[in-house]
Design an enzyme around this catalytic site. Structure first.
Site, short mmCIF file in Angstrom:
data_model
loop_
_atom_site.label_atom_id
_atom_site.label_comp_id
_atom_site.label_asym_id
_atom_site.label_seq_id
_atom_site.Cartn_x
_atom_site.Cartn_y
_atom_site.Cartn_z
CB SER A 183 24.13 -5.54 -36.11
OG SER A 183 24.21 -6.90 -35.13
CE1 TYR A 192 19.14 -6.95 -37.65
CE2 TYR A 192 20.97 -8.30 -36.88
CZ TYR A 192 20.23 -7.09 -36.90
OH TYR A 192 20.78 -6.07 -36.10
#
Length: 255
Positions: A143, A156
């Site tokens: 990401s 995350y």
């Protein structure tokens, strides 16, 4: 058909980016193991899409956060397909909460899938490749948040930061085995995980203002990058992150 004769295992490929990657690799000739947390209708739909573009494959279910299951998934994939040449660690989850309210259960769930899962699935894959002795490819779907802070998603961001360093470390350690390891870092992509965002026009408008290309990415944008990294066209590419974000990372400003 640059992946003709190859077998690819794509985790979390029942929907979204994982499904797009599975289908894209199939279009390039790979046979595909569709891995998802359960042998559900979504996974079967991905397998049907793989077959529709002229390839073949199978569905194997399992929670990637469990190292024992990771070993079983690789074993079953090899039993069903004969070998695995390409591992795409795509499975991922996120949990939103202010840092002071993050629960141990949510932290463990996110780290379990996003980092532990990639770690032990790759370990099982590498053991298989080492036995074969003819090399392989690992592509992690990371990401932009392996670089970019993400307030209220601390676990995350930590998992993706960890995945960045895991990739860099393994690229060096596994090179003697002929194994290349790279990350893809998507930005804002039109997937089910972003459904709430896409339903809020003002928030979406603010996000698009941060993206120089002025659009959300598509799962296919990410899949095209995965197909490149999995192929021999990227034979001299290892230890790096390919950002697929429309320019978001270097233009982002927290609202």
């Amino acid at each position: 058909m640059r992946l003709q004769g190859k077998v690819a295992l794509v985790t979390g490929s029942g929907q979204g980016i994982g499904r797009a990657i599975a289908v894209r690799l199939a279009q390039d000739g790979a046979r595909v193991v569709v891995e998802d947390c359960s042998d559900n209708a979504a996974a079967e739909q991905t397998l049907a899409a793989v077959r529709q573009v002229g390839s073949s494959g199978c569905v194997i279910a399992g929670d990637v956060g469990d190292a024992q299951i990771d070993r079983r998934v690789i074993e079953q994939s090899v039993a069903a397909m004969g070998r695995v040449d390409i591992l795409v660690n795509n499975a991922g989850i996120e949990k939103r909460a202010p840092f002071v309210e993050v629960t141990e259960a949510d932290y463990d769930a996110v780290m379990g899938v996003n980092l532990r899962g990639a770690f032990f699935m790759t370990q099982a894959f590498v053991r298989h490749v080492r036995e074969r002795g003819d090399g392989g490819v690992v592509v992690n779907v990371s990401s932009v948040h392996e670089e970019l802070p993400f307030p209220h998603f601390a676990s995350y961001a930590a998992s993706k930061g960890g995945l960045k360093m895991l990739m860099r470390d393994l690229a060096i350690e596994l090179a003697p085995l002929g194994i290349r390891v790279n990350n893809i870092a998507p930005g804002a992509v039109q997937t089910p995980i972003n459904a709430a965002l896409m339903a809020q026009p003002e928030k979406l408008k603010a996000l698009l203002a941060n993206i120089p290309l002025k659009r959300l990415g598509t799962p296919e944008d990410v899949a095209n990058a995965a197909a490149f990294l999995a192929s021999d066209e990227a034979a001299y590419v290892t230890g790096t992150t390919l950002f697929v974000d429309g320019g978001l990372l270097w233009n982002y400003a927290e609202q």
